[in-house]
Design a protein around this motif. Sequence first.
Motif, mmCIF file in Angstrom:
data_model
loop_
_atom_site.group_PDB
_atom_site.id
_atom_site.type_symbol
_atom_site.label_atom_id
_atom_site.label_comp_id
_atom_site.label_asym_id
_atom_site.label_seq_id
_atom_site.Cartn_x
_atom_site.Cartn_y
_atom_site.Cartn_z
ATOM 1 N N ALA A 154 48.919 51.441 9.504
ATOM 2 C CA ALA A 154 49.207 50.463 10.571
ATOM 3 C C ALA A 154 48.096 50.523 11.612
ATOM 4 C CB ALA A 154 50.566 50.745 11.186
ATOM 5 N N THR A 155 47.026 49.806 11.365
ATOM 6 C CA THR A 155 45.856 49.850 12.240
ATOM 7 C C THR A 155 45.678 48.591 13.079
ATOM 8 O OG1 THR A 155 44.461 48.997 10.464
ATOM 9 C CG2 THR A 155 44.607 51.396 10.687
ATOM 10 N N VAL A 156 46.391 47.517 12.743
ATOM 11 C CA VAL A 156 46.230 46.243 13.441
ATOM 12 C C VAL A 156 47.258 46.147 14.560
ATOM 13 C CG1 VAL A 156 46.401 43.728 13.211
ATOM 14 C CG2 VAL A 156 45.285 45.081 11.414
ATOM 15 N N THR A 157 46.786 45.767 15.748
ATOM 16 C CA THR A 157 47.709 45.506 16.851
ATOM 17 C C THR A 157 48.247 44.096 16.702
ATOM 18 O OG1 THR A 157 46.528 47.009 18.325
ATOM 19 C CG2 THR A 157 47.949 45.363 19.353
ATOM 20 N N LEU A 158 49.565 43.977 16.763
ATOM 21 C CA LEU A 158 50.238 42.708 16.513
ATOM 22 C C LEU A 158 51.070 42.320 17.742
ATOM 23 C CD1 LEU A 158 50.756 40.709 14.055
ATOM 24 C CD2 LEU A 158 52.921 41.942 13.790
ATOM 25 N N PRO A 159 50.548 41.458 18.622
ATOM 26 C CA PRO A 159 51.386 40.965 19.714
ATOM 27 C C PRO A 159 52.559 40.161 19.152
ATOM 28 C CG PRO A 159 49.063 40.521 20.138
ATOM 29 C CD PRO A 159 49.168 40.938 18.708
ATOM 30 N N PRO A 200 47.199 41.539 29.520
ATOM 31 C CA PRO A 200 47.961 42.142 28.422
ATOM 32 C C PRO A 200 49.410 42.439 28.788
ATOM 33 C CG PRO A 200 46.384 43.706 29.352
ATOM 34 C CD PRO A 200 46.058 42.375 29.939
ATOM 35 N N GLU A 201 49.698 42.491 30.082
ATOM 36 C CA GLU A 201 51.086 42.744 30.497
ATOM 37 C C GLU A 201 52.029 41.595 30.141
ATOM 38 O OE1 GLU A 201 48.995 40.673 33.918
ATOM 39 O OE2 GLU A 201 48.504 42.277 32.499
ATOM 40 N N LEU A 202 51.492 40.455 29.761
ATOM 41 C CA LEU A 202 52.335 39.320 29.349
ATOM 42 C C LEU A 202 52.864 39.482 27.923
ATOM 43 C CD1 LEU A 202 50.216 36.308 30.691
ATOM 44 C CD2 LEU A 202 52.207 37.370 31.772
ATOM 45 N N PHE A 203 52.375 40.486 27.202
ATOM 46 C CA PHE A 203 52.666 40.611 25.778
ATOM 47 C C PHE A 203 53.434 41.895 25.482
ATOM 48 C CE2 PHE A 203 48.870 38.114 26.300
ATOM 49 C CZ PHE A 203 48.917 37.132 25.314
ATOM 50 N N GLY A 204 54.256 41.819 24.447
ATOM 51 C CA GLY A 204 54.788 43.005 23.800
ATOM 52 C C GLY A 204 54.201 43.085 22.404
ATOM 53 N N ALA A 205 53.777 44.290 21.976
ATOM 54 C CA ALA A 205 53.046 44.407 20.717
ATOM 55 C C ALA A 205 53.457 45.663 19.976
ATOM 56 C CB ALA A 205 51.537 44.423 20.986
ATOM 57 N N ARG A 206 53.134 45.693 18.700
ATOM 58 C CA ARG A 206 53.311 46.876 17.865
ATOM 59 C C ARG A 206 52.122 46.986 16.917
ATOM 60 N NH1 ARG A 206 58.352 46.481 14.160
ATOM 61 N NH2 ARG A 206 59.202 45.053 15.705
ATOM 62 N N GLY A 236 36.861 48.593 9.932
ATOM 63 C CA GLY A 236 37.196 49.813 10.649
ATOM 64 C C GLY A 236 37.180 49.663 12.154
ATOM 65 N N VAL A 237 36.979 48.451 12.657
ATOM 66 C CA VAL A 237 37.034 48.149 14.090
ATOM 67 C C VAL A 237 38.480 47.825 14.457
ATOM 68 C CG1 VAL A 237 36.252 46.534 15.878
ATOM 69 C CG2 VAL A 237 34.678 47.282 14.078
ATOM 70 N N PRO A 238 38.981 48.269 15.623
ATOM 71 C CA PRO A 238 40.332 47.867 16.036
ATOM 72 C C PRO A 238 40.471 46.346 16.079
ATOM 73 C CG PRO A 238 39.553 49.651 17.427
ATOM 74 C CD PRO A 238 38.383 49.231 16.573
ATOM 75 N N VAL A 239 41.495 45.831 15.409
ATOM 76 C CA VAL A 239 41.750 44.397 15.333
ATOM 77 C C VAL A 239 43.095 44.091 15.984
ATOM 78 C CG1 VAL A 239 42.231 42.443 13.789
ATOM 79 C CG2 VAL A 239 40.381 44.037 13.245
ATOM 80 N N THR A 240 43.116 43.060 16.817
ATOM 81 C CA THR A 240 44.355 42.494 17.327
ATOM 82 C C THR A 240 44.527 41.129 16.690
ATOM 83 O OG1 THR A 240 44.227 43.674 19.427
ATOM 84 C CG2 THR A 240 45.580 41.680 19.375
ATOM 85 N N LEU A 241 45.685 40.900 16.063
ATOM 86 C CA LEU A 241 45.930 39.660 15.333
ATOM 87 C C LEU A 241 47.013 38.865 16.060
ATOM 88 C CD1 LEU A 241 44.775 38.551 12.630
ATOM 89 C CD2 LEU A 241 46.914 39.298 11.561
#
Length: 312
Positions: A287-292, A252-258, A184-189
Amino acid sequence: MSSATRRPVILDCDPGTDDAHALWLALASPEIDLRLVTVSGGNVGLDRTLANALAVTGLAGACVPVARGAERPLLGRFRSETAVHGDDGLAGVVLPRGGEAIGGLAADAIRDLLRGADPGEFTVVGIAPPTNLALALATEPALAARIGEIVLMAGAWGEGNWTPAAEFNAASDPEALAVLLGLGVPVTLVTLELTAQALVTPARIEALRRAGGGACLAASRRIMEATPPSRRMGGRGHALHDPCAVAWLVAPELFGARKAAVSVECGQGPGRGRTHVDRWGKTKGEATVTLPETLDADGFFALLAERLARLP
Protein backbone atom coordinates in the motif's frame (compact mmCIF):
# COMPACT_ATOMS: atom_id res chain seq x y z
CA MET A 1 5.12 33.31 1.96
CA SER A 2 8.88 33.06 1.40
CA SER A 3 10.29 31.33 -1.65
CA ALA A 4 11.93 28.77 0.67
CA THR A 5 8.53 27.49 1.83
CA ARG A 6 6.84 27.44 -1.59
CA ARG A 7 6.62 24.07 -3.30
CA PRO A 8 8.25 23.90 -6.77
CA VAL A 9 5.70 22.30 -9.11
CA ILE A 10 5.56 20.96 -12.65
CA LEU A 11 1.95 20.79 -13.86
CA ASP A 12 1.04 18.55 -16.79
CA CYS A 13 -2.38 19.25 -18.30
CA ASP A 14 -4.65 19.06 -21.36
CA PRO A 15 -7.08 22.02 -21.08
CA GLY A 16 -9.98 21.07 -20.89
CA THR A 17 -12.54 22.95 -18.81
CA ASP A 18 -11.50 21.59 -15.42
CA ASP A 19 -7.79 22.01 -16.25
CA ALA A 20 -8.41 25.75 -16.63
CA HIS A 21 -9.67 26.04 -13.04
CA ALA A 22 -6.74 23.91 -11.82
CA LEU A 23 -4.22 26.15 -13.57
CA TRP A 24 -5.78 29.28 -12.11
CA LEU A 25 -5.84 27.74 -8.62
CA ALA A 26 -2.15 26.84 -8.89
CA LEU A 27 -1.22 30.30 -10.16
CA ALA A 28 -3.22 32.00 -7.40
CA SER A 29 -1.82 29.93 -4.53
CA PRO A 30 1.32 31.22 -2.76
CA GLU A 31 2.06 27.70 -1.52
CA ILE A 32 2.92 26.73 -5.12
CA ASP A 33 5.89 27.88 -7.16
CA LEU A 34 4.73 26.85 -10.63
CA ARG A 35 7.92 26.36 -12.64
CA LEU A 36 6.63 24.63 -15.78
CA VAL A 37 3.34 23.80 -17.49
CA THR A 38 3.39 20.94 -19.99
CA VAL A 39 0.56 20.07 -22.34
CA SER A 40 -0.64 16.93 -24.09
CA GLY A 41 -3.46 16.36 -26.56
CA GLY A 42 -5.94 14.62 -24.27
CA ASN A 43 -9.31 16.34 -23.80
CA VAL A 44 -9.08 17.85 -27.29
CA GLY A 45 -6.31 17.85 -29.88
CA LEU A 46 -2.87 19.17 -28.97
CA ASP A 47 -3.09 22.38 -31.00
CA ARG A 48 -6.21 23.30 -29.07
CA THR A 49 -5.04 22.20 -25.60
CA LEU A 50 -1.79 24.12 -26.04
CA ALA A 51 -3.59 27.28 -27.14
CA ASN A 52 -5.93 26.93 -24.16
CA ALA A 53 -3.06 26.52 -21.68
CA LEU A 54 -1.40 29.64 -23.08
CA ALA A 55 -4.68 31.58 -22.92
CA VAL A 56 -5.41 30.51 -19.34
CA THR A 57 -1.94 31.42 -18.07
CA GLY A 58 -1.96 34.60 -20.13
CA LEU A 59 -5.26 35.79 -18.67
CA ALA A 60 -3.71 35.37 -15.21
CA GLY A 61 -0.71 37.47 -16.24
CA ALA A 62 1.61 34.56 -15.46
CA CYS A 63 5.12 34.23 -16.88
CA VAL A 64 5.34 30.47 -16.37
CA PRO A 65 6.85 28.58 -19.33
CA VAL A 66 4.41 26.38 -21.26
CA ALA A 67 5.74 23.47 -23.30
CA ARG A 68 4.15 21.51 -26.13
CA GLY A 69 4.02 17.77 -25.46
CA ALA A 70 2.63 14.49 -26.70
CA GLU A 71 0.17 14.37 -29.57
CA ARG A 72 -0.61 10.71 -28.88
CA PRO A 73 -0.23 8.22 -26.04
CA LEU A 74 2.56 5.66 -25.83
CA LEU A 75 0.30 3.31 -27.82
CA GLY A 76 -2.53 4.23 -30.18
CA ARG A 77 -4.17 7.65 -30.32
CA PHE A 78 -5.93 10.05 -27.99
CA ARG A 79 -9.70 10.30 -28.35
CA SER A 80 -11.08 13.74 -27.53
CA GLU A 81 -13.88 14.29 -25.01
CA THR A 82 -15.78 17.06 -26.80
CA ALA A 83 -19.15 16.15 -25.30
CA VAL A 84 -17.98 17.62 -21.98
CA HIS A 85 -15.35 20.15 -23.04
CA GLY A 86 -16.71 21.26 -26.39
CA ASP A 87 -14.80 21.30 -29.66
CA ASP A 88 -12.57 24.11 -28.35
CA GLY A 89 -11.89 22.48 -24.97
CA LEU A 90 -13.30 25.38 -22.93
CA ALA A 91 -17.02 24.78 -23.48
CA GLY A 92 -17.21 27.60 -26.00
CA VAL A 93 -15.86 30.28 -23.64
CA VAL A 94 -13.46 32.44 -25.64
CA LEU A 95 -10.36 33.72 -23.85
CA PRO A 96 -7.89 36.26 -25.22
CA ARG A 97 -5.05 34.67 -27.12
CA GLY A 98 -2.10 33.87 -24.87
CA GLY A 99 1.62 34.03 -25.51
CA GLU A 100 3.93 31.53 -27.15
CA ALA A 101 5.09 28.12 -26.02
CA ILE A 102 8.75 27.62 -25.26
CA GLY A 103 10.86 25.76 -27.79
CA GLY A 104 11.34 22.03 -27.59
CA LEU A 105 9.17 19.25 -26.26
CA ALA A 106 7.56 18.83 -22.87
CA ALA A 107 9.51 15.71 -21.92
CA ASP A 108 12.81 17.50 -22.60
CA ALA A 109 11.69 20.54 -20.59
CA ILE A 110 10.75 18.31 -17.64
CA ARG A 111 14.13 16.55 -17.73
CA ASP A 112 16.05 19.83 -18.03
CA LEU A 113 14.28 21.22 -14.96
CA LEU A 114 14.74 18.09 -12.87
CA ARG A 115 18.45 17.74 -13.71
CA GLY A 116 19.16 20.95 -11.82
CA ALA A 117 16.99 20.06 -8.82
CA ASP A 118 17.85 18.72 -5.38
CA PRO A 119 16.64 15.27 -4.31
CA GLY A 120 12.90 15.34 -3.65
CA GLU A 121 12.66 19.05 -4.52
CA PHE A 122 9.86 18.96 -7.09
CA THR A 123 6.21 18.02 -6.92
CA VAL A 124 4.70 16.84 -10.19
CA VAL A 125 0.96 17.30 -10.73
CA GLY A 126 -0.58 15.37 -13.62
CA ILE A 127 -4.15 16.20 -14.62
CA ALA A 128 -3.94 14.81 -18.17
CA PRO A 129 -3.14 11.46 -19.73
CA PRO A 130 0.31 10.98 -18.15
CA THR A 131 2.21 10.55 -21.42
CA ASN A 132 4.53 13.55 -21.05
CA LEU A 133 5.55 12.52 -17.55
CA ALA A 134 6.18 8.92 -18.56
CA LEU A 135 8.23 9.95 -21.59
CA ALA A 136 10.40 12.19 -19.43
CA LEU A 137 11.01 9.72 -16.62
CA ALA A 138 11.12 6.40 -18.46
CA THR A 139 13.97 7.70 -20.60
CA GLU A 140 15.95 9.05 -17.61
CA PRO A 141 14.63 7.21 -14.55
CA ALA A 142 17.36 8.57 -12.23
CA LEU A 143 15.53 11.91 -12.34
CA ALA A 144 12.70 10.39 -10.31
CA ALA A 145 14.89 10.97 -7.24
CA ARG A 146 14.39 14.72 -7.75
CA ILE A 147 10.62 14.30 -7.25
CA GLY A 148 9.14 14.23 -3.76
CA GLU A 149 5.56 13.49 -4.79
CA ILE A 150 3.52 12.82 -7.92
CA VAL A 151 -0.13 13.86 -7.67
CA LEU A 152 -2.35 12.47 -10.42
CA MET A 153 -5.97 13.04 -11.25
CA ALA A 154 -6.53 9.56 -12.62
CA GLY A 155 -8.37 6.35 -12.04
CA ALA A 156 -11.33 5.07 -10.08
CA TRP A 157 -11.88 2.24 -7.67
CA GLY A 158 -15.35 1.67 -9.12
CA GLU A 159 -16.94 2.54 -12.45
CA GLY A 160 -15.11 4.63 -15.02
CA ASN A 161 -16.30 7.76 -16.83
CA TRP A 162 -14.69 7.01 -20.23
CA THR A 163 -15.42 3.30 -20.40
CA PRO A 164 -17.38 1.20 -17.90
CA ALA A 165 -13.99 0.10 -16.53
CA ALA A 166 -11.81 3.17 -16.72
CA GLU A 167 -11.44 6.87 -16.00
CA PHE A 168 -10.48 9.12 -18.94
CA ASN A 169 -6.83 9.92 -18.10
CA ALA A 170 -6.00 6.34 -17.11
CA ALA A 171 -7.80 4.92 -20.14
CA SER A 172 -6.07 7.35 -22.50
CA ASP A 173 -2.59 6.06 -21.64
CA PRO A 174 -2.52 3.17 -19.14
CA GLU A 175 1.06 2.25 -20.06
CA ALA A 176 2.19 5.75 -19.06
CA LEU A 177 0.32 5.48 -15.77
CA ALA A 178 1.99 2.12 -15.11
CA VAL A 179 5.39 3.77 -15.62
CA LEU A 180 4.62 6.41 -12.98
CA LEU A 181 3.24 3.91 -10.49
CA GLY A 182 6.42 1.86 -10.85
CA LEU A 183 8.98 4.63 -10.28
CA GLY A 184 9.17 4.26 -6.52
CA VAL A 185 8.17 7.92 -6.04
CA PRO A 186 5.31 8.62 -3.58
CA VAL A 187 2.11 8.88 -5.64
CA THR A 188 -1.18 10.48 -4.64
CA LEU A 189 -4.08 9.32 -6.82
CA VAL A 190 -7.12 11.61 -6.99
CA THR A 191 -9.87 9.36 -8.37
CA LEU A 192 -13.38 9.86 -9.70
CA GLU A 193 -14.86 8.93 -6.32
CA LEU A 194 -13.09 11.90 -4.75
CA THR A 195 -13.72 14.39 -7.54
CA ALA A 196 -17.43 13.55 -7.64
CA GLN A 197 -17.63 15.33 -4.29
CA ALA A 198 -16.46 18.59 -5.94
CA LEU A 199 -19.83 19.05 -7.60
CA VAL A 200 -20.47 22.30 -9.46
CA THR A 201 -24.09 23.36 -8.90
CA PRO A 202 -25.96 26.59 -9.69
CA ALA A 203 -25.73 27.58 -6.03
CA ARG A 204 -21.96 27.18 -6.01
CA ILE A 205 -21.60 29.17 -9.23
CA GLU A 206 -23.66 31.94 -7.65
CA ALA A 207 -21.36 31.90 -4.61
CA LEU A 208 -18.41 32.37 -6.95
CA ARG A 209 -20.21 35.32 -8.53
CA ARG A 210 -20.51 36.95 -5.11
CA ALA A 211 -16.77 36.55 -4.56
CA GLY A 212 -16.09 39.36 -7.03
CA GLY A 213 -12.65 39.03 -8.59
CA GLY A 214 -11.39 39.89 -12.04
CA ALA A 215 -11.27 38.37 -15.49
CA CYS A 216 -10.01 34.95 -14.39
CA LEU A 217 -12.76 34.33 -11.85
CA ALA A 218 -15.34 35.64 -14.34
CA ALA A 219 -14.03 33.25 -17.00
CA SER A 220 -14.04 30.41 -14.47
CA ARG A 221 -17.73 31.03 -13.75
CA ARG A 222 -18.59 31.19 -17.45
CA ILE A 223 -16.83 27.89 -18.08
CA MET A 224 -18.70 26.27 -15.19
CA GLU A 225 -22.00 27.61 -16.49
CA ALA A 226 -21.28 26.34 -20.01
CA THR A 227 -20.16 22.84 -18.96
CA PRO A 228 -23.10 20.42 -19.28
CA PRO A 229 -24.42 18.61 -16.21
CA SER A 230 -23.28 15.04 -15.88
CA ARG A 231 -25.56 12.04 -16.19
CA ARG A 232 -23.24 10.31 -13.73
CA MET A 233 -24.05 13.07 -11.24
CA GLY A 234 -27.79 12.66 -11.80
CA GLY A 235 -27.97 15.92 -13.76
CA ARG A 236 -27.36 17.92 -10.56
CA GLY A 237 -24.15 19.43 -11.93
CA HIS A 238 -20.68 18.38 -13.04
CA ALA A 239 -17.59 17.29 -11.15
CA LEU A 240 -14.62 19.65 -11.02
CA HIS A 241 -11.99 16.93 -11.31
CA ASP A 242 -8.61 18.53 -11.90
CA PRO A 243 -8.56 21.34 -9.31
CA CYS A 244 -8.86 18.66 -6.63
CA ALA A 245 -5.29 17.58 -7.39
CA VAL A 246 -4.03 21.14 -6.88
CA ALA A 247 -6.15 21.62 -3.75
CA TRP A 248 -4.49 18.53 -2.26
CA LEU A 249 -1.22 20.50 -2.25
CA VAL A 250 -2.72 23.79 -1.12
CA ALA A 251 -5.19 22.67 1.56
CA PRO A 252 -4.65 19.01 2.53
CA GLU A 253 -6.85 19.55 5.58
CA LEU A 254 -9.87 19.46 3.25
CA PHE A 255 -9.23 15.77 2.52
CA GLY A 256 -9.41 12.45 4.28
CA ALA A 257 -7.07 9.82 2.82
CA ARG A 258 -5.69 6.33 3.25
CA LYS A 259 -2.92 4.23 1.73
CA ALA A 260 -3.74 1.65 -0.94
CA ALA A 261 -2.07 -0.67 -3.39
CA VAL A 262 -2.82 0.39 -6.98
CA SER A 263 -2.12 -1.15 -10.37
CA VAL A 264 -3.46 -0.37 -13.85
CA GLU A 265 -4.71 -2.77 -16.50
CA CYS A 266 -2.81 -2.39 -19.78
CA GLY A 267 -4.38 -5.14 -21.87
CA GLN A 268 -6.39 -4.49 -25.01
CA GLY A 269 -9.71 -5.85 -23.73
CA PRO A 270 -12.69 -4.06 -22.16
CA GLY A 271 -10.81 -3.59 -18.89
CA ARG A 272 -8.05 -1.50 -20.46
CA GLY A 273 -7.20 1.45 -18.21
CA ARG A 274 -8.97 0.09 -15.15
CA THR A 275 -7.16 1.02 -11.95
CA HIS A 276 -7.21 -1.84 -9.46
CA VAL A 277 -7.35 -0.02 -6.13
CA ASP A 278 -6.95 -2.26 -3.10
CA ARG A 279 -8.38 -0.10 -0.31
CA TRP A 280 -8.81 -2.96 2.15
CA GLY A 281 -5.58 -4.93 1.85
CA LYS A 282 -7.13 -7.88 0.05
CA THR A 283 -4.08 -8.45 -2.15
CA LYS A 284 -0.41 -8.82 -1.35
CA GLY A 285 0.35 -5.51 -3.02
CA GLU A 286 2.21 -2.95 -0.97
CA ALA A 287 0.00 0.00 0.00
CA THR A 288 2.24 2.78 -1.29
CA VAL A 289 -0.28 5.07 -3.02
CA THR A 290 -2.02 7.81 -1.07
CA LEU A 291 -5.71 7.76 -1.91
CA PRO A 292 -7.79 10.82 -0.93
CA GLU A 293 -11.29 9.52 -0.22
CA THR A 294 -13.28 12.39 1.29
CA LEU A 295 -13.46 16.08 0.47
CA ASP A 296 -14.88 19.05 2.39
CA ALA A 297 -16.69 20.29 -0.71
CA ASP A 298 -17.84 23.60 0.79
CA GLY A 299 -14.29 24.29 1.93
CA PHE A 300 -12.99 23.37 -1.52
CA PHE A 301 -15.28 25.83 -3.32
CA ALA A 302 -14.54 28.52 -0.72
CA LEU A 303 -10.83 28.00 -1.42
CA LEU A 304 -11.40 28.20 -5.16
CA ALA A 305 -13.36 31.45 -4.82
CA GLU A 306 -10.87 33.06 -2.45
CA ARG A 307 -7.83 32.15 -4.52
CA LEU A 308 -9.20 32.91 -7.99
CA ALA A 309 -10.43 36.30 -6.73
CA ARG A 310 -6.77 37.21 -6.25
CA LEU A 311 -6.03 36.91 -9.98
CA PRO A 312 -6.41 39.71 -12.51
